[in-house]
Write an enzyme that holds these catalytic residues in place. Structure first.
Site, mmCIF file in Angstrom:
data_model
loop_
_atom_site.group_PDB
_atom_site.id
_atom_site.type_symbol
_atom_site.label_atom_id
_atom_site.label_comp_id
_atom_site.label_asym_id
_atom_site.label_seq_id
_atom_site.Cartn_x
_atom_site.Cartn_y
_atom_site.Cartn_z
ATOM 1 N N GLY A 41 0.223 9.763 -2.977
ATOM 2 C CA GLY A 41 -1.353 9.506 -3.368
ATOM 3 C C GLY A 41 -2.139 10.008 -4.120
ATOM 4 O O GLY A 41 -3.081 9.108 -4.704
ATOM 5 N N GLU A 95 -4.823 16.678 -4.692
ATOM 6 C CA GLU A 95 -4.660 15.767 -3.535
ATOM 7 C C GLU A 95 -5.427 14.710 -3.427
ATOM 8 O O GLU A 95 -6.573 14.552 -4.123
ATOM 9 C CB GLU A 95 -4.718 16.636 -2.369
ATOM 10 C CG GLU A 95 -4.757 15.797 -0.973
ATOM 11 C CD GLU A 95 -3.244 15.186 -0.515
ATOM 12 O OE1 GLU A 95 -2.752 14.422 -1.690
ATOM 13 O OE2 GLU A 95 -2.633 15.353 0.221
ATOM 14 N N ASP A 96 -5.091 13.485 -3.098
ATOM 15 C CA ASP A 96 -6.115 12.328 -3.064
ATOM 16 C C ASP A 96 -7.001 12.409 -1.950
ATOM 17 O O ASP A 96 -8.081 12.003 -2.307
ATOM 18 C CB ASP A 96 -4.899 10.926 -2.603
ATOM 19 C CG ASP A 96 -4.292 11.342 -1.411
ATOM 20 O OD1 ASP A 96 -4.324 12.188 -0.753
ATOM 21 O OD2 ASP A 96 -3.528 10.021 -0.848
ATOM 22 N N ASP A 99 -8.306 15.213 5.048
ATOM 23 C CA ASP A 99 -8.651 14.848 6.526
ATOM 24 C C ASP A 99 -9.034 15.972 6.986
ATOM 25 O O ASP A 99 -10.250 16.668 7.236
ATOM 26 C CB ASP A 99 -7.726 13.767 6.800
ATOM 27 C CG ASP A 99 -8.226 12.872 7.979
ATOM 28 O OD1 ASP A 99 -9.593 13.385 8.452
ATOM 29 O OD2 ASP A 99 -7.394 12.001 8.744
ATOM 30 N N LYS A 127 -13.286 14.205 3.573
ATOM 31 C CA LYS A 127 -13.686 13.564 4.616
ATOM 32 C C LYS A 127 -14.501 14.849 5.454
ATOM 33 O O LYS A 127 -14.079 15.934 5.477
ATOM 34 C CB LYS A 127 -12.783 13.037 5.596
ATOM 35 C CG LYS A 127 -11.934 11.836 4.977
ATOM 36 C CD LYS A 127 -11.187 11.182 6.445
ATOM 37 C CE LYS A 127 -10.762 9.725 5.761
ATOM 38 N NZ LYS A 127 -9.931 9.259 6.634
ATOM 39 N N PHE A 148 -11.434 4.814 6.713
ATOM 40 C CA PHE A 148 -10.191 4.853 6.081
ATOM 41 C C PHE A 148 -10.258 4.146 4.740
ATOM 42 O O PHE A 148 -10.769 2.936 4.775
ATOM 43 C CB PHE A 148 -9.232 4.082 7.066
ATOM 44 C CG PHE A 148 -7.771 4.564 6.478
ATOM 45 C CD1 PHE A 148 -7.050 5.358 7.060
ATOM 46 C CD2 PHE A 148 -7.169 3.454 5.632
ATOM 47 C CE1 PHE A 148 -5.932 5.922 6.768
ATOM 48 C CE2 PHE A 148 -5.807 3.819 5.249
ATOM 49 C CZ PHE A 148 -5.312 4.846 5.745
ATOM 50 N N ASP A 155 -3.175 4.680 0.215
ATOM 51 C CA ASP A 155 -2.509 3.474 0.679
ATOM 52 C C ASP A 155 -2.729 3.364 2.145
ATOM 53 O O ASP A 155 -3.474 4.284 2.801
ATOM 54 C CB ASP A 155 -1.003 3.574 0.727
ATOM 55 C CG ASP A 155 -0.476 4.906 1.387
ATOM 56 O OD1 ASP A 155 -0.947 5.791 1.768
ATOM 57 O OD2 ASP A 155 0.416 4.253 2.322
ATOM 58 N N ARG A 161 -2.180 0.812 -3.465
ATOM 59 C CA ARG A 161 -2.350 2.249 -4.331
ATOM 60 C C ARG A 161 -2.712 1.634 -5.705
ATOM 61 O O ARG A 161 -3.307 2.513 -6.374
ATOM 62 C CB ARG A 161 -0.897 2.745 -4.213
ATOM 63 C CG ARG A 161 -0.514 3.442 -3.150
ATOM 64 C CD ARG A 161 0.713 4.272 -3.384
ATOM 65 N NE ARG A 161 1.402 4.877 -2.248
ATOM 66 C CZ ARG A 161 0.939 5.922 -1.337
ATOM 67 N NH1 ARG A 161 -0.037 6.403 -1.623
ATOM 68 N NH2 ARG A 161 1.934 6.085 -0.581
#
Ligand code: IMP
Ligand code: MG
Length: 169
Positions: A41, A95-96, A99, A127, A148, A155, A161
């Site tokens: 990601g 990192e993408d 969460d 998030k 989301f 993705d 992506r």
């Protein structure tokens, strides 16, 4: 592909990337920087960030899988470890999205076992939910609620992506 509602445009992302890269250039001057991109990601975000850096760095990759079971937190499994010698290095983990923070927490522990000097987190999207206690994000692109999101590396079932923007499906 389902229709995607734009949340953060290409232009907004570009501005944010520039801002974050400026901070990294300042904070990691004269450090032994190793940038570790979490596959898959974060590759888009990471490749944009590194092209704005004016400092020396090495780059490496790590791949983990998170399983969301019946418990609120997923279990993390290491699929592909980094290959550089990390001892004494200043790691910037890219990192993408964060969460629960479980992935970052796992990777942080892994790096300290490799005797790194420091670990910092650069995350495109954070998030606003309850996180693992030991996670503090040092460089954050955008904060969102519990949507989301897809695109710009993120993705849904392996798709979306390549979108140049971040959106909600
Ligand atoms: P965490 O371990 O709970 O923080 O989960 C992080 C991982 O879950 C990320 O690396 C993503 O792969 C995935 N993830 C969480 N939220 C999203 C989302 O909104 N879109 C795409 N992937 C997500
Ligand atoms: Mg990920």
């Amino acid at each position: 592909m389902k229709k995607v509602k734009v949340l953060f445009s290409e232009k907004k992302i570009k501005n944010k990337v520039n801002k974050i890269a400026k901070l990294i250039n300042k904070d990691f001057r004269n450090k032994k920087l190793v940038i570790v991109s979490v596959l898959s990601g974060s590759v888009v975000f990471c490749s944009d960030i590194i092209r704005k850096l004016k400092i020396d760095f090495e780059i490496d990759f790590i791949r983990v899988a998170s399983y969301k079971g019946k418990k609120s937190f997923g279990k993390i499994r290491l699929l592909c470890d980094t290959s550089l010698n990390m001892k004494g290095k200043d790691v910037l983990l890219v990192e993408d999205i964060c969460d629960t923070g479980k992935t970052l927490s796992y990777v942080k522990n892994l790096f300290f076992k490799k005797k790194v000097s420091s670990v910092k987190f650069c995350v495109l999207i954070d998030k606003k939910i309850k996180k693992c206690k030991d996670i503090k994000i040092d460089y954050c692109g955008f904060k969102i609620n519990d949507d989301f999101v897809v695109g710009y590396g993120l993705d849904y079932n392996g798709k979306y992506r390549g979108l140049p923007y971040i959106g909600v499906i």
